[in-house]
Design an enzyme around this catalytic site. Structure first.
Site, PDB file in Angstrom:
ATOM      1  CG  LEU A 131      56.318  28.165  49.071  1.00 34.78           C
ATOM      2  CD1 LEU A 131      56.559  29.231  50.087  1.00 34.78           C
ATOM      3  CD2 LEU A 131      56.372  28.886  47.661  1.00 34.78           C
TER       4      LEU A 131
ATOM      5  CG  HIS B 148      42.632  37.019  34.596  1.00 31.67           C
ATOM      6  ND1 HIS B 148      42.376  37.848  35.760  1.00 31.67           N
ATOM      7  CD2 HIS B 148      40.919  37.274  34.008  1.00 31.67           C
ATOM      8  CE1 HIS B 148      40.995  38.067  35.821  1.00 31.67           C
ATOM      9  NE2 HIS B 148      40.534  38.166  34.840  1.00 31.67           N
TER      10      HIS B 148
ATOM     11  CG  ASP C 138      41.665  43.130  43.039  1.00 35.50           C
ATOM     12  OD1 ASP C 138      41.187  42.788  41.907  1.00 35.50           O
ATOM     13  OD2 ASP C 138      40.862  43.986  43.518  1.00 35.50           O
TER      14      ASP C 138
END
Ligand code: IPE
Ligand code: IPE
Ligand code: MG
Length: 251
Positions: free
Chosen positions: A137, A43, A26
């Site tokens: 991962l 973004h 955020d």
């Protein structure tokens, strides 16, 4: 199917490095605003922070990284921002998947994909298929994801597949239908951007997760910031309902 110890049914192993890290990324909009830039610039810069975080998690030995990219409530944003976020998501898939694959990353996307356009859905499916055998991962992107949606879809699927369970079902019956069934519960939750709330992220899975909040805005979140979160995690005493004395006696 692999199953993991539930924090409410057993005691998960304690690790120095969190095995599963879940992040609410955020603060992109505020990062841009501070620079008199449009929100989308935040973004875009946020994508850089994603790259760095994935790299750091691989290096530090994290096995599962789950990133909240778009919530089921983010459709409430202005249409231009939503559409630019979708474009950025597609661009990121186009540009990053080959490199993720090279680095042994298995990519998963969770959320209600039915609202996405067909092209994006196909790209997601291809990326997941291409990387499905990787083991270094597991990177999960939560897109059009909501914790309540997840619980409801899991109950509905369970009842559809096993109608005989309608009256009584256990945690073990239910958990395999959650979107994140392939991962252990998160050990560490990180939220950047200063807000101290869950915003409908992993409601079920966060039952015993250590929560970490930082004012750092997501585009500024770097290796150092991640290590600070891990340092905090290391200092937590994860009791899972027991007393501190019991923990010490076991050690
Ligand atoms: C998080 O950053 C990214 C998404 C929700 C897609 P925000 O866009 O929420 O940034 P702020 O909170 O407005 O700063
Ligand atoms: C949460 O951030 C969702 C994502 C980071 C994808 P928001 O910025 O949407 O959360 P609220 O609205 O401040 O709770
Ligand atoms: Mg926000």
């Amino acid at each position: 199917m692999t199953s993991f110890i539930s924090s409410t049914r057993g005691i998960p192993a304690n690790a120095v490095v969190p095995r599963h890290v879940a992040v609410i990324m955020d603060g992109n909009g505020r990062w841009a605003k501070k620079r008199f830039m449009p929100r989308i610039a935040g973004h875009k810069q946020g994508l850089e922070a994603v790259r760095e975080t994935v790299k750091s998690c691989i290096e530090l030995g994290v096995e599962y990284l789950t990133l909240f990219a778009f919530s089921s409530e983010n459709w409430r944003r202005p249409v231009e921002e939503v559409s630019m976020l979708m474009q950025l998501f597609m661009l990121a898939l186009e540009r990053e998947v080959a490199k993720l694959h090279q680095n042994g990353v298995r990519l998963k996307v969770i959320g209600d994909l039915s609202r996405f356009d067909d092209k994006l859905i196909r790209m997601i499916e291809q990326a997941e298929a291409k990387t499905s055998e990787n083991t270094k991962l597991t990177l999960t992107i939560a897109a059009n994801y909501g914790g309540r949606w997840d619980i409801l879809q899991a109950v509905q699927t369970l009842l559809r597949e096993k109608p005989e369970k309608a009256l009584v079902f256990s945690e073990e019956d239910f958990a395999p239908y959650l979107s994140l069934h392939y991962a252990p519960e998160p050990d560490l939750f990180i939220r950047t951007g200063g807000e101290q709330r869950i915003s409908n992220f992993l409601l079920w899975q966060l039952a015993y997760t250590e929560l970490y909040f930082t004012d750092t805005l997501w585009p500024d979140f770097d290796r150092k910031a991640l290590e600070r979160a891990f340092d905090s995690f290391r200092q937590r005493e994860r009791r899972f309902g027991r007393t501190s004395e019991q923990l010490k006696a076991d050690a």
